[in-house]
Design a protein around this motif. Structure first.
Motif, short mmCIF file in Angstrom:
data_model
loop_
_atom_site.label_atom_id
_atom_site.label_comp_id
_atom_site.label_asym_id
_atom_site.label_seq_id
_atom_site.Cartn_x
_atom_site.Cartn_y
_atom_site.Cartn_z
N SER A 143 0.82 -1.16 0.05
CA SER A 143 0.12 0.04 0.05
C SER A 143 0.82 1.23 0.09
O SER A 143 0.54 2.49 -0.15
N LEU A 144 2.20 1.22 0.31
CA LEU A 144 3.04 2.26 0.19
C LEU A 144 3.50 2.85 -1.20
O LEU A 144 4.06 2.12 -1.92
N LYS A 145 3.01 3.74 -1.59
CA LYS A 145 3.02 4.58 -2.82
C LYS A 145 4.06 5.34 -2.93
O LYS A 145 5.01 5.63 -4.11
N ALA A 146 4.38 6.23 -2.01
CA ALA A 146 5.55 7.16 -2.07
C ALA A 146 5.99 7.31 -0.58
O ALA A 146 4.87 7.54 0.38
N LEU A 147 7.32 7.95 -0.54
CA LEU A 147 7.65 8.16 0.79
C LEU A 147 8.70 9.46 0.70
O LEU A 147 9.56 9.32 -0.24
N PHE A 148 8.57 10.50 1.42
CA PHE A 148 9.23 11.81 1.14
C PHE A 148 9.75 12.02 2.85
O PHE A 148 8.93 11.97 3.64
N ILE A 149 11.07 12.34 2.94
CA ILE A 149 11.56 12.71 4.34
C ILE A 149 12.29 13.97 4.29
O ILE A 149 13.22 13.98 3.38
#
Length: 279
Positions: A143-149
């Motif tokens: 379910s993880l489509k994008a990750l920004f940090i």
């Protein structure tokens, strides 16, 4: 190696601020948690004199196996992960305090394979990452489509390999130093973006280091803390945005709350068998 019913012997590689903290916690509080100190190694062994009991000082890291550790903890530099990671995993579980080393695809794959081959766990501490387990669950479920940090710090807290901070002045205020994939960021700031590297590990192989986006920001207003912002995006408009303010002194690479986070991660290193485990 099953250590669930006996004392776990811990080897600490590196004696900077974080290494000193872990060594003192193990010596002071370890027995109550089933931990004993097997050895401490530092590139400059003179720093260990009068600080660590002589019988616990390891002068030649290549001979670490003689100390019969259950867990080896690296808290010094990504190069140690590259040079010794495979050897560590052949003898013990391995907690990687410099997960930016895993941004190298070859190193990442080799350590994962060694973990499976030897049935030992490659532990990645969450550090200053908030919600890492939730990110990992999103990734595992597809379910993880994008990750920004984004990591924002006072400029004195950055240790960069390039000349990104050249020309900086105290009155400049805020400057975005770099934005791109975590794979690109790790070589630029190997000592500053381990939280991002932990996030990339949590994101699994679907996004990985190349798919997770990161940004480092120099901000002269941040004299008392570091700021870590994470935005995870899922399907159908789902998103989570967290902001963590981590108290830190000027010039400190690691925020003070991260020290206790590392200790808590170490307590989880009981053996999860042949896998990469965010702790």
């Amino acid at each position: 190696m099953d250590t669930s019913s006996s004392s776990r012997r811990i080897g600490v590689v590196g004696y900077g601020h974080l290494g000193q903290y872990l060594v003192q916690r193990i010596l002071r509080d370890g027995p109550a948690h089933g931990l004993t100190l097997a050895f401490v190694w530092n590139r400059n062994s003179d720093r260990l004199r009068d600080c660590v009991p002589a019988e616990l000082v390891l002068t030649d890291l290549s001979s670490f196996a003689e100390r019969r550790c259950d867990v080896v903890v690296e808290v010094c530099h990504p190069q140690i992960v590259r040079d010794f990671g495979l050897r560590f995993l052949s003898q013990a579980h391995f907690m990687v305090g410099s997960p930016s080393a895993l941004s190298d695809p070859d190193v990442n794959q080799q350590l994962r394979q060694a973990s499976q081959q030897h049935g030992r766990t490659l532990y990645v501490p969450s550090g200053a990452l908030w919600g890492g387990q939730d990110i990992q669950r999103l990734s595992d479920s597809g379910s993880l489509k994008a990750l920004f940090i984004r990591m924002s710090k006072h400029p004195s807290c950055f240790r960069l390999t390039g000349d990104v901070l050249s020309g900086w002045t105290e009155d400049e205020g805020r400057r975005v130093l770099f934005r791109g994939s975590v794979a690109e960021l790790c070589p630029l700031a190997p000592n500053n973006v381990n939280t991002m590297a932990a996030a990339a590990v949590a994101a699994g192989t679907t996004l990985g280091f190349s798919g997770v986006q990161g940004e480092i920001v120099s901000d002269t207003a941040l004299r008392d803390y570091h700021v870590v912002e994470v935005e995870a995006t899922g399907p159908d408009g789902f998103s989570v945005h967290t902001v963590r303010r981590n108290p830190a002194k000027l010039g400190a690479v690691t925020g003070s709350a991260t020290y206790n986070s590392f200790w808590n991660s170490l307590l989880f290193c009981e053996g999860h068998g042949g896998r990469v485990y965010l702790c």
